[in-house]
Design a protein around this motif. Structure first.
Motif, short mmCIF file in Angstrom:
data_model
loop_
_atom_site.label_atom_id
_atom_site.label_comp_id
_atom_site.label_asym_id
_atom_site.label_seq_id
_atom_site.Cartn_x
_atom_site.Cartn_y
_atom_site.Cartn_z
N LEU A 470 -19.64 -17.54 64.90
CA LEU A 470 -19.46 -16.58 63.81
C LEU A 470 -18.11 -16.81 63.11
O LEU A 470 -18.04 -16.94 61.88
N TYR A 471 -17.03 -16.85 63.91
CA TYR A 471 -15.70 -16.95 63.32
C TYR A 471 -15.40 -18.35 62.78
O TYR A 471 -14.70 -18.50 61.78
N GLN A 472 -15.94 -19.38 63.41
CA GLN A 472 -15.73 -20.72 62.89
C GLN A 472 -16.43 -20.90 61.54
O GLN A 472 -15.87 -21.52 60.62
N PHE A 473 -17.63 -20.35 61.44
CA PHE A 473 -18.33 -20.44 60.15
C PHE A 473 -17.56 -19.66 59.08
O PHE A 473 -17.43 -20.11 57.93
N ARG A 474 -17.06 -18.49 59.44
CA ARG A 474 -16.30 -17.69 58.47
C ARG A 474 -15.05 -18.44 58.02
O ARG A 474 -14.73 -18.48 56.83
N ARG A 475 -14.34 -19.05 58.96
CA ARG A 475 -13.14 -19.81 58.62
C ARG A 475 -13.50 -21.00 57.72
O ARG A 475 -12.83 -21.24 56.71
N ASP A 476 -14.57 -21.72 58.08
CA ASP A 476 -14.96 -22.89 57.28
C ASP A 476 -15.40 -22.48 55.88
O ASP A 476 -15.14 -23.20 54.90
N ARG A 477 -16.07 -21.34 55.79
CA ARG A 477 -16.54 -20.89 54.48
C ARG A 477 -15.37 -20.66 53.52
O ARG A 477 -15.39 -21.13 52.38
N PHE A 478 -14.35 -19.93 53.96
CA PHE A 478 -13.23 -19.64 53.07
C PHE A 478 -12.31 -20.85 52.88
O PHE A 478 -11.70 -21.01 51.83
N ALA A 479 -12.25 -21.71 53.89
CA ALA A 479 -11.46 -22.94 53.74
C ALA A 479 -12.07 -23.86 52.70
O ALA A 479 -11.36 -24.59 52.00
N ARG A 481 -13.20 -23.16 49.92
CA ARG A 481 -12.80 -22.76 48.58
C ARG A 481 -11.51 -23.47 48.14
O ARG A 481 -11.20 -23.48 46.95
N PHE A 482 -10.78 -24.01 49.10
CA PHE A 482 -9.55 -24.75 48.77
C PHE A 482 -9.78 -26.26 48.81
O PHE A 482 -8.85 -27.03 48.59
N ASP A 483 -11.01 -26.68 49.12
CA ASP A 483 -11.34 -28.10 49.22
C ASP A 483 -12.05 -28.54 47.94
O ASP A 483 -13.21 -28.17 47.70
N ASP A 484 -11.34 -29.29 47.11
CA ASP A 484 -11.93 -29.75 45.84
C ASP A 484 -13.14 -30.66 46.05
O ASP A 484 -14.00 -30.78 45.17
N GLY A 485 -13.20 -31.30 47.24
CA GLY A 485 -14.31 -32.20 47.50
C GLY A 485 -15.52 -31.54 48.14
O GLY A 485 -16.52 -32.19 48.43
N ALA A 486 -15.44 -30.22 48.39
CA ALA A 486 -16.55 -29.52 49.03
C ALA A 486 -17.76 -29.48 48.10
O ALA A 486 -17.62 -29.32 46.88
N ASP A 487 -18.96 -29.64 48.69
CA ASP A 487 -20.17 -29.67 47.87
C ASP A 487 -20.80 -28.30 47.67
O ASP A 487 -21.86 -28.17 47.05
N GLY A 488 -20.17 -27.26 48.24
CA GLY A 488 -20.68 -25.90 48.06
C GLY A 488 -21.77 -25.51 49.03
O GLY A 488 -22.30 -24.41 48.94
#
Length: 542
Positions: A470-479, A481-488
Motif C-alpha cells: 500500500l505505502y510503496q505504491f502510494r510513494r511511487d505514485r507521487f514520486a 509526478r516529479f519524473d519527466d520520463g514517467a509514462d503515467g
C-alpha cells in the motif's frame, strides 16, 4: 405588594404573523440567491449585495437597522479569527515585504487619498470625518477575490499576498479608524495623543492576543472533548477582541494574533475527531456570517437614502463615484510601484526575489474588493459625540462606504475573472508539488515505522506485506509526478483503483440504507456506518 407592569418589565415586543411572513420571505430570497450564485458563476457576495439592494426597495419592507457596535463586536471577531487561524505563517514570512507594503503602506495611502478627495469635493465634510471615511474604506475583503483566484487557478503567491494583505490590513485600518473616530467624538485632535493611541493600539493588541492565545492553548491541551473544544475555538475571537477593545487597544490585532498563534500550535492541541468536526462547523459559521453581512449591505441602502433626503441624487452619485474612484485608482497606482520600486533600488533584493511578471501586480491591483470589515466599521460609527451632538456626516459616511463596497464588488468582482483569462495567468503548480513531496515523506515515514514494528514482532508478516504494498505504491505514485520520463501508468492505475473503490463504497451505502428501510437497523446505526464510508470516500481524489 403589586408592581406596575410598565415599571417592572420592558415593553412587549410583538412578532406577529406579518413579521414572520416577512422574515420567511427574506430567508427564502437569501437561499435563492445563494443557490443561483454558483449557477451564474458569480461570487455570492456580489449576488447577495445586489439581492439585498433590490429587497431594500420593495414596498412594505421593514427598515433593518442594527445598533452601531453590534456588527463590529458580535460578527467580526469569529470571521477574523478563522481567517487568521487558517493563514500560513510561512506564507506571511515569505511575502512579508509585499504584504506589509499593501497592508500598512496602501492602507495609509488610501485613507489619506480618500480623506483628501472627500474633504475637497463634499461641502462641509470636515477633515476628521473625512479621515474616518478613508479608514473605513481602506481594508480589503478577501472572500470574493480569493474565491475567484482559487477557482481560476491563479498562482499561489498571488493568493497568499491577497489573503495576507486582507488579514493584516484590517488591523491597520481599524487602528486608524479608532484614532479618527476618537478625534471626532472628542472634538479635538492632538498629534502626540494620536501617536500614543496608535502605538498602544498596535502593541497592546498584539500583546493581549499573545496572552489570550497562550491561555487558550494551555486550556485546550488539557481537554479531549471535541464539542467543548470547538465551542472554545468559536469564543476565542471574542476572548481576544473584547479585552483588547476595553483596554483601548486594537481588538482586531488581538484576534489576528491569537488566531495565528493557535493556528500554528493546533496540531498539538487537537485530536482527529476535533479536527474533522471543527472544519465543517467553521465552514458553516463563516458562510452564514458572510452571507448575512453582504445581504445586510444591500438592505441598508434604502434606510441610508432616507436619511439623506436633503441632498440631490446627482450630488450623491458624483460623490460616490469620486470616493470609489479614489479607492480604486490609489490601489492601481500603489501596487506596481510597491512591487517594482524596492527591487529597482536594491540589487540584493532583485537577486533574491526577481521582478514578478507584469500580470501579477495587475491582478493584485484589481483584487481590492471591499466588504464585511468596511461595512462593520461604518455601522459602528457612533451616533453622537461627547458633547451629545450628532456624529458629523455619519449617514453620508455609511452611504459612501456602501457605494465603495458595491462598486468594488460588482465592477471588480465581475471583471476579475475576465482579466485573469486575458492575462493568461495560470496556477504554477507549487501547492500540488508541495503536497506530493509531503505525501512521499509521509509514506516513507510509515514504511520506516512499519519495519520497526516488524522487528519488534508486533505484526504478522502477511499483514506487513499488504501494508508495504500500500505505502510503496502510494510513494511511487507521487514520486512519478516529479519524473519527466514517467509514462503515467502508475497514476492511471491509481485513478482506476479509486474509481472502482468509489463504486464499491456506493454499493455499501445502498446496502446500509436498504437495511434501514427494511427496519433491520435503526437510523443511528445507519448514520454511524455512513460516516465511516464517507471518511473513506473523502480520501479519494477522483
Amino acid at each position: 405588594m403589586q408592581r406596575s407592569v410598565g415599571a417592572a418589565y420592558p415593553a412587549e415586543v410583538h412578532f406577529g404573523t406579518h413579521d414572520q411572513l416577512v422574515l420567511l420571505g427574506l430567508l427564502a430570497v437569501m437561499a435563492a440567491l445563494l443557490i443561483a450564485a454558483p449557477a451564474a458563476r458569480i461570487p455570492f457576495p456580489v449576488f447577495l449585495v445586489l439581492g439585498g439592494l433590490a429587497l431594500g426597495f420593495v414596498p412594505g419592507m421593514p427598515a433593518i437597522q442594527l445598533p452601531p457596535d453590534v456588527v463590529l463586536v458580535a460578527v467580526l471577531p469569529p470571521l477574523l479569527y478563522v481567517s487568521a487561524y487558517n493563514t500560513s505563517l510561512r506564507d506571511l514570512r515569505q511575502n512579508a515585504r509585499a504584504i506589509g507594503l499593501l497592508a500598512i503602506g496602501l492602507v495609509i495611502a488610501t485613507t489619506v487619498a480618500v480623506a483628501a478627495v472627500a474633504h475637497w469635493a463634499i461641502d462641509g465634510f470636515s477633515w476628521s470625518s473625512a479621515f474616518v471615511l478613508g479608514a473605513v474604506v481602506s481594508p480589503t475583503d478577501p472572500l470574493a477575490s480569493t474565491k475567484i483566484a482559487h477557482r481560476l487557478g491563479v498562482p499561489r503567491r498571488i493568493v497568499a499576498i491577497i489573503e495576507g494583505e486582507s488579514l493584516v490590513n484590517d488591523g491597520t485600518a481599524l487602528v486608524l479608524y479608532k484614532v479618527a473616530v476618537a478625534a471626532v467624538v472628542a472634538g479635538t485632535f492632538s498629534v502626540w495623543d494620536a501617536g500614543l493611541r496608535f502605538v498602544w493600539s498596535v502593541a497592546g493588541g498584539i500583546g493581549i492576543g499573545l496572552v489570550i492565545g497562550y491561555l487558550i492553548a494551555a486550556v485546550r491541551r488539557r481537554l479531549d472533548n471535541p464539542p467543548l473544544e470547538i465551542t472554545i475555538a468559536i469564543m476565542t475571537g471574542y476572548f481576544a477582541f473584547i479585552p483588547a477593545n476595553a483596554a483601548g487597544a486594537s481588538g482586531v490585532l488581538a484576534v489576528v494574533t491569537a488566531g495565528v498563534y493557535l493556528g500554528w500550535h493546533t496540531p498539538e492541541l487537537t485530536s482527529v475527531q476535533t479536527r474533522l468536526q471543527a472544519e465543517g462547523v467553521w465552514q458553516i459559521i463563516t458562510f452564514i456570517l458572510n452571507a448575512l453581512l453582504f445581504a445586510l449591505v444591500g438592505l441598508q441602502l434604502s434606510h441610508i437614502l432616507d436619511a439623506l433626503t436633503g441632498t440631490s441624487s446627482l450630488k450623491l452619485t458624483e460623490w460616490a463615484l469620486l470616493v470609489t474612484g479614489a479607492v480604486i485608482v490609489t490601489r492601481i497606482l500603489w501596487v506596481p510601484v510597491a512591487g517594482y520600486l524596492p527591487r529597482f533600488m536594491s540589487r540584493r533584493l532583485r537577486e533574491r526575489d526577481p521582478y514578478p511578471p507584469l500580470a501579477y501586480p495587475i491582478i493584485v491591483s484589481w483584487a481590492g474588493m471591499r466588504g464585511a470589515v468596511s461595512l462593520a466599521a461604518a455601522l459602528a460609527v457612533p451616533l453622537t459625540t461627547k458633547a451629545h451632538a450628532p456624529f458629523d456626516q455619519r449617514d453620508l459616511i455609511i452611504f459612501l462606504t456602501f457605494c465603495v463596497i458595491l462598486g468594488t464588488l460588482v465592477v471588480q468582482g465581475l471583471t476579475l475573472p475576465s482579466l485573469i483569462r486575458v492575462l493568461r495567468v495560470e496556477d504554477d503548480g507549487s501547492a500540488e508539488r508541495e503536497s506530493s513531496k509531503a505525501r512521499i515523506r509521509a509514506a516513507e515515514a510509515a514504511l520506516a515505522r512499519l519495519e520497526a514494528i516488524v522487528d519488534e514482532g508486533g505484526i504478522r508478516e502477511d499483514t506487513a506485506e499488504r501494508l508495504r504494498g500500500l505505502y510503496q505504491f502510494r510513494r511511487d505514485r507521487f514520486a512519478s509526478r516529479f519524473d519527466d520520463g514517467a509514462d503515467g501508468s502508475v497514476e492511471e492505475r491509481s485513478q482506476n483503483y479509486q474509481r472502482v473503490r468509489r463504486e464499491l463504497l456506493e454499493a455499501e451505502r445502498s446496502a446500509i440504507v436498504g437495511l434501514r428501510r427494511e427496519g433491520v437497523i435503526d437510523d443511528a446505526v445507519m448514520r454511524r456506518l455512513e460516516r465511516d464510508l464517507d471518511l473513506e470516500d473523502s480520501r479519494l481524489d477522483v
